[in-house]
Design a protein around this motif. Structure first.
Motif, PDB file in Angstrom:
ATOM      1  N   ARG A 116      25.693  -3.519 -25.879  1.00 56.64           N
ATOM      2  CA  ARG A 116      26.453  -3.844 -24.677  1.00 56.64           C
ATOM      3  C   ARG A 116      25.919  -3.109 -23.454  1.00 56.64           C
ATOM      4  NH1 ARG A 116      31.856  -2.248 -22.441  1.00 56.64           N
ATOM      5  NH2 ARG A 116      31.664  -3.044 -20.357  1.00 56.64           N
TER       6      ARG A 116
ATOM      7  N   GLU B 109      24.241  -4.833 -20.136  1.00 52.92           N
ATOM      8  CA  GLU B 109      24.802  -4.591 -18.816  1.00 52.92           C
ATOM      9  C   GLU B 109      23.713  -4.104 -17.848  1.00 52.92           C
ATOM     10  OE1 GLU B 109      28.559  -2.003 -17.599  1.00 52.92           O
ATOM     11  OE2 GLU B 109      29.002  -3.673 -18.940  1.00 52.92           O
TER      12      GLU B 109
ATOM     13  N   ILE C 110      26.521 -13.522 -14.590  1.00 54.68           N
ATOM     14  CA  ILE C 110      27.921 -13.085 -14.499  1.00 54.68           C
ATOM     15  C   ILE C 110      28.607 -13.247 -15.856  1.00 54.68           C
ATOM     16  CG2 ILE C 110      30.179 -13.662 -13.500  1.00 54.68           C
ATOM     17  CD1 ILE C 110      28.682 -14.433 -10.919  1.00 54.68           C
TER      18      ILE C 110
ATOM     19  N   LEU D 259      27.698 -10.524 -18.253  1.00 61.81           N
ATOM     20  CA  LEU D 259      28.435  -9.278 -18.034  1.00 61.81           C
ATOM     21  C   LEU D 259      29.807  -9.331 -18.712  1.00 61.81           C
ATOM     22  CD1 LEU D 259      27.633  -8.564 -14.273  1.00 61.81           C
ATOM     23  CD2 LEU D 259      27.132  -7.053 -16.201  1.00 61.81           C
ATOM     24  N   HIS D 260      30.515 -10.442 -18.492  1.00 63.73           N
ATOM     25  CA  HIS D 260      31.836 -10.578 -19.117  1.00 63.73           C
ATOM     26  C   HIS D 260      31.722 -10.635 -20.637  1.00 63.73           C
ATOM     27  CE1 HIS D 260      34.417 -11.048 -15.651  1.00 63.73           C
ATOM     28  NE2 HIS D 260      33.575 -11.904 -15.110  1.00 63.73           N
TER      29      HIS D 260
ATOM     30  N   GLU E  57      31.098  -7.375 -22.434  1.00 71.27           N
ATOM     31  CA  GLU E  57      32.321  -6.567 -22.514  1.00 71.27           C
ATOM     32  C   GLU E  57      33.227  -7.079 -23.647  1.00 71.27           C
ATOM     33  OE1 GLU E  57      34.115  -5.798 -18.752  1.00 71.27           O
ATOM     34  OE2 GLU E  57      35.508  -4.377 -19.669  1.00 71.27           O
ATOM     35  N   SER E  58      33.410  -8.397 -23.712  1.00 71.03           N
ATOM     36  CA  SER E  58      34.259  -8.965 -24.769  1.00 71.03           C
ATOM     37  C   SER E  58      33.681  -8.688 -26.149  1.00 71.03           C
ATOM     38  CB  SER E  58      34.394 -10.484 -24.589  1.00 71.03           C
ATOM     39  OG  SER E  58      35.204 -10.774 -23.478  1.00 71.03           O
TER      40      SER E  58
ATOM     41  N   ARG F  26      34.373  -5.254 -27.287  1.00 70.97           N
ATOM     42  CA  ARG F  26      35.775  -5.135 -27.727  1.00 70.97           C
ATOM     43  C   ARG F  26      35.955  -5.753 -29.111  1.00 70.97           C
ATOM     44  NH1 ARG F  26      36.286  -1.550 -24.858  1.00 70.97           N
ATOM     45  NH2 ARG F  26      36.591  -1.684 -22.619  1.00 70.97           N
TER      46      ARG F  26
ATOM     47  N   ASP G 251      34.865  -3.345 -31.558  1.00 75.10           N
ATOM     48  CA  ASP G 251      35.870  -2.279 -31.686  1.00 75.10           C
ATOM     49  C   ASP G 251      37.029  -2.725 -32.574  1.00 75.10           C
ATOM     50  OD1 ASP G 251      34.401  -0.687 -29.996  1.00 75.10           O
ATOM     51  OD2 ASP G 251      35.615  -1.105 -28.212  1.00 75.10           O
TER      52      ASP G 251
ATOM     53  N   SER H 102      37.415 -16.631 -24.963  1.00 72.49           N
ATOM     54  CA  SER H 102      37.070 -16.380 -23.559  1.00 72.49           C
ATOM     55  C   SER H 102      35.547 -16.460 -23.360  1.00 72.49           C
ATOM     56  CB  SER H 102      37.685 -15.043 -23.126  1.00 72.49           C
ATOM     57  OG  SER H 102      36.773 -14.241 -22.461  1.00 72.49           O
TER      58      SER H 102
ATOM     59  N   HIS I  59      31.916 -14.215  -6.802  1.00 72.19           N
ATOM     60  CA  HIS I  59      30.824 -15.159  -7.095  1.00 72.19           C
ATOM     61  C   HIS I  59      30.163 -15.625  -5.807  1.00 72.19           C
ATOM     62  CE1 HIS I  59      32.502 -16.452 -11.314  1.00 72.19           C
ATOM     63  NE2 HIS I  59      32.302 -15.160 -11.206  1.00 72.19           N
TER      64      HIS I  59
ATOM     65  N   LEU J  68      27.958 -12.966  -4.320  1.00 72.90           N
ATOM     66  CA  LEU J  68      26.696 -12.857  -5.055  1.00 72.90           C
ATOM     67  C   LEU J  68      25.771 -14.028  -4.714  1.00 72.90           C
ATOM     68  CD1 LEU J  68      27.894 -11.746  -8.618  1.00 72.90           C
ATOM     69  CD2 LEU J  68      26.626 -10.358  -6.984  1.00 72.90           C
TER      70      LEU J  68
ATOM     71  N   LEU K 251      34.372  -7.635 -10.262  1.00 70.19           N
ATOM     72  CA  LEU K 251      34.529  -8.642 -11.322  1.00 70.19           C
ATOM     73  C   LEU K 251      35.185  -8.035 -12.563  1.00 70.19           C
ATOM     74  CD1 LEU K 251      31.114 -10.537 -11.126  1.00 70.19           C
ATOM     75  CD2 LEU K 251      33.390 -11.553 -10.866  1.00 70.19           C
ATOM     76  N   HIS K 252      34.682  -6.868 -12.971  1.00 69.30           N
ATOM     77  CA  HIS K 252      35.255  -6.209 -14.147  1.00 69.30           C
ATOM     78  C   HIS K 252      36.701  -5.775 -13.871  1.00 69.30           C
ATOM     79  CE1 HIS K 252      31.847  -5.975 -16.844  1.00 69.30           C
ATOM     80  NE2 HIS K 252      31.068  -5.567 -15.862  1.00 69.30           N
TER      81      HIS K 252
ATOM     82  N   GLU L 153      39.350  -8.490 -13.974  1.00 66.75           N
ATOM     83  CA  GLU L 153      39.673  -8.871 -15.349  1.00 66.75           C
ATOM     84  C   GLU L 153      40.629  -7.841 -15.980  1.00 66.75           C
ATOM     85  OE1 GLU L 153      36.314 -10.080 -17.638  1.00 66.75           O
ATOM     86  OE2 GLU L 153      37.607 -10.739 -19.276  1.00 66.75           O
TER      87      GLU L 153
ATOM     88  N   ARG M 177      44.654  -8.245 -17.222  1.00 71.73           N
ATOM     89  CA  ARG M 177      45.136  -7.836 -18.555  1.00 71.73           C
ATOM     90  C   ARG M 177      46.283  -6.841 -18.427  1.00 71.73           C
ATOM     91  NH1 ARG M 177      43.390 -11.754 -20.263  1.00 71.73           N
ATOM     92  NH2 ARG M 177      41.212 -12.151 -20.747  1.00 71.73           N
TER      93      ARG M 177
ATOM     94  N   ARG N  31      34.592   2.778 -13.484  1.00 75.54           N
ATOM     95  CA  ARG N  31      33.678   1.834 -12.844  1.00 75.54           C
ATOM     96  C   ARG N  31      33.648   2.022 -11.324  1.00 75.54           C
ATOM     97  NH1 ARG N  31      31.364  -2.115 -15.663  1.00 75.54           N
ATOM     98  NH2 ARG N  31      32.033  -2.356 -17.808  1.00 75.54           N
TER      99      ARG N  31
ATOM    100  N   SER O 276      35.552   4.685 -26.753  1.00 75.97           N
ATOM    101  CA  SER O 276      35.327   3.439 -27.509  1.00 75.97           C
ATOM    102  C   SER O 276      36.665   2.848 -27.941  1.00 75.97           C
ATOM    103  CB  SER O 276      34.459   3.693 -28.717  1.00 75.97           C
ATOM    104  OG  SER O 276      35.226   4.316 -29.718  1.00 75.97           O
TER     105      SER O 276
END
Lengths: 217, 217
Positions: A56, A60, A81, A84-85, A88-89, A92, A95, A199, B64, B67, B84-85, B88, B92, B203, B217
């Motif tokens: 990851r 990135e 883009i 990047l998302h 991250e997913s 997770r 994890d 996602s 977006h 960019l 962006l991160h 998200e 959540r 971040r 983690s």
């Protein structure tokens, strides 16, 4: 310059596919460890999660570099883009597989799940693995049609998750509070794993179409 | 062109600060609803979550566009990626506050938590709100020093989460399986809310320093 850019993009996609496969393997092994009370397998899942974390971080950095040096536009920009998302997913998801394995280790040598719940978790494990594999396909093919397929598998996973509460609430639960708490936590790990996979599939479709299909809240 | 670019960046930052504040309010109200069994307040949290979802979608489109049209570099690029991160994570966080409120609604008119657990959740709520406010500060100031402060509050939140299992496992739990399951799920919502907030703070520091502090983690 352009060639090197395309090679870098392909490399980024390859890394994400690889991460999805690692997540699928991790969840398959974690579920096997859970169902067979296999401590050695659980330990391996826990140790191997470092590979996903490392992948990851590499993804990135690569994505940042592509944005900084190449200023991609349109579909290429959407791809970066999405990468990047997705990275991250996928971290997770790794994890969450690790959390399943940690539960096995914490309760060892006791079985975590009473017999009555095992078929349910076997089914959840299979759906979670399918979803991670679908995420790999979606990243590779950017095929918007995979969204429907993933949503369906995720729907089944969510139904299994929700119906667990009925089992714990209304039936004669003779396995103690600790065991109910473990089951709910495990069930949530699978459910969240599925949500992350869906996602990724949705976002991969977005690379092709430029519009996001609606995310479940 | 440059001015309009800077204005757009400022606008993006403003939206994220606003989303963090909405997440803080949502978690504060959801915790109040939980502790006082206030159905109307719970309903408001659930309804208001749409605002956070909408704000996230707007942030994402704006990022977006930045960019694609402006190809930002260095600190500006890092800011857009972080936006962006963060958008998200903030969505959540809103969802997690909503889940707390949904639990209140599901059990109404019954209290979700037995009296013995209420001080614990009051403390978790306060820490979660502090963390969301720290995320807002971090987005606004991009001050790397906030990372330590956030990590400390998140550590306390994690300790409270972990120690709940000891209460359920080893004490005489006289409140039934359903109530233990509710408590664990709620506790996880707070814990994950905190993790998202810490990730935003980390971040945001990255915008200034260009290096990410290590993520848990």
């Amino acid at each position: 310059m352009r060639n090197s850019f395309n090679e870098r993009l392909d490399h980024l996609v390859g890394q994400l596919v690889n991460m999805s496969q690692l997540a699928a393997i991790a969840m398959r092994d974690a579920t096997d460890a859970l169902l067979t009370c296999d401590l050695a397998l659980a330990e391996r899942v826990i140790t191997d999660d470092r590979m996903v974390d490392l992948a990851r971080s590499t993804c990135e950095s690569d994505a940042h570099l592509l944005l900084a040096l190449q200023a991609p536009v349109a579909g290429d920009l959407r791809l970066v883009i999405t990468a990047l998302h997705s990275a991250e997913s996928l971290e997770r998801m790794g994890d969450l597989a690790q959390h399943v394995a940690e539960t096995v280790r914490r309760r060892y040598p006791r079985q975590v799940l009473p017999t009555v719940l095992r078929p349910r978790f076997e089914a959840m494990g299979a759906l979670a693995v399918t979803l991670a594999e679908t995420a790999a396909d979606a990243i590779r093919t950017r095929e918007p049609e995979l969204t429907g397929y993933a949503a369906e598998a995720d729907g089944e996973l969510n139904d299994l998750h929700r119906s667990l509460f009925a089992v714990l609430d209304y039936q004669d639960w003779a396995h103690g509070v600790g065991s109910a708490v473990d089951a709910v936590q495990l069930s949530q790990y699978y459910e969240r794993f599925g949500d992350h996979a869906v996602s990724i599939v949705r976002r991969s479709g977005f690379i092709t179409t430029g519009t996001m299909s609606r995310e479940a809240s």
